[in-house]
Scaffold this motif. Structure first.
Motif, PDB file in Angstrom:
ATOM      1  N   VAL A 162      41.576  41.510  43.645  1.00  0.00           N
ATOM      2  CA  VAL A 162      41.182  41.032  42.312  1.00  0.00           C
ATOM      3  C   VAL A 162      41.703  41.977  41.234  1.00  0.00           C
ATOM      4  O   VAL A 162      42.100  41.535  40.156  1.00  0.00           O
ATOM      5  N   PRO A 198      37.443  35.445  46.341  1.00  0.00           N
ATOM      6  CA  PRO A 198      38.091  36.706  45.974  1.00  0.00           C
ATOM      7  C   PRO A 198      37.205  37.918  46.253  1.00  0.00           C
ATOM      8  O   PRO A 198      35.985  37.867  46.087  1.00  0.00           O
ATOM      9  N   ALA A 242      47.801  38.120  45.364  1.00  0.00           N
ATOM     10  CA  ALA A 242      46.950  38.004  44.182  1.00  0.00           C
ATOM     11  C   ALA A 242      47.739  38.350  42.918  1.00  0.00           C
ATOM     12  O   ALA A 242      47.640  37.642  41.903  1.00  0.00           O
TER      13      ALA A 242
END
Length: 187
Positions: A31, A26, A90
């Motif tokens: 994130v 990541p 994500a």
């Protein structure tokens, strides 16, 4: 599941996805989007149920697979329109991991009746609920599920640290820009 455990579960799931699909880890803004995805169901439902009083339960609208899917599709469309496909992925992993985290205790204890929130409003909410953040904090006990969440959080934090704290700089940068924008409007 507590917010920090949701964040850790989402980070671990996203890390596994990236390792399996791209053999990478990541980074950056995805994130931040992941973190938003892990928290958004509670931000929506707890706020609208506990403090505004327009939802019947703290796990209803945004915790339902029915409406949660629509929320995810809308947010993903915004990310994709901005060319942020990795952030869209994500976010989705984070949001789905929230469902998994909240269902985990019921699945382990085979209390399938407690999973009704996943199909709200087709199944009514429970008759009672602990309402409010402070009430929940007051009721913390060392249950196996709570301890599991703490362990999961510790693992997630160690992994996040080993990855170089991805997203932290970007989140701070976003906060700084927001602060500068607010100051310029008041000057």
């Amino acid at each position: 599941m507590w917010p920090w455990a949701h964040a850790a579960l989402g980070y671990l799931a996203y890390t596994l996805y990236l390792r399996g699909r791209f053999d990478t880890r990541p980074v950056g803004l995805p994130v931040v989007a992941l973190g938003l995805g892990t928290q958004l169901p509670d931000i929506i439902d707890k706020t609208l149920a506990w403090y505004v009083g327009v939802l019947p339960y703290g796990r209803s609208l945004a915790h339902s697979l029915l409406t949660g899917t629509l929320i995810m599709l809308a947010v993903v469309a915004v990310f994709r329109a901005r060319g942020a496909d990795r952030s869209a992925t994500a976010f989705t992993i984070g949001y789905v991991s929230h469902f998994v985290g909240d269902a985990f205790g019921s699945l382990v204890s085979l209390s399938f009746g407690d999973l009704g929130f996943l199909v709200w409003p087709l199944v009514p909410p429970p008759a009672t609920e602990t309402v409010g953040l402070f009430a929940h904090l007051r009721d913390i006990e060392g249950s196996p599920l709570f301890l599991f969440g703490l362990g999961l959080t510790a693992v997630g934090l160690v992994l996040w640290y080993r990855h170089g704290l991805p997203g932290l700089r970007e989140l701070a940068s976003l906060a700084m820009r927001r602060s500068e924008s607010d100051r310029s409007r008041t000057d």
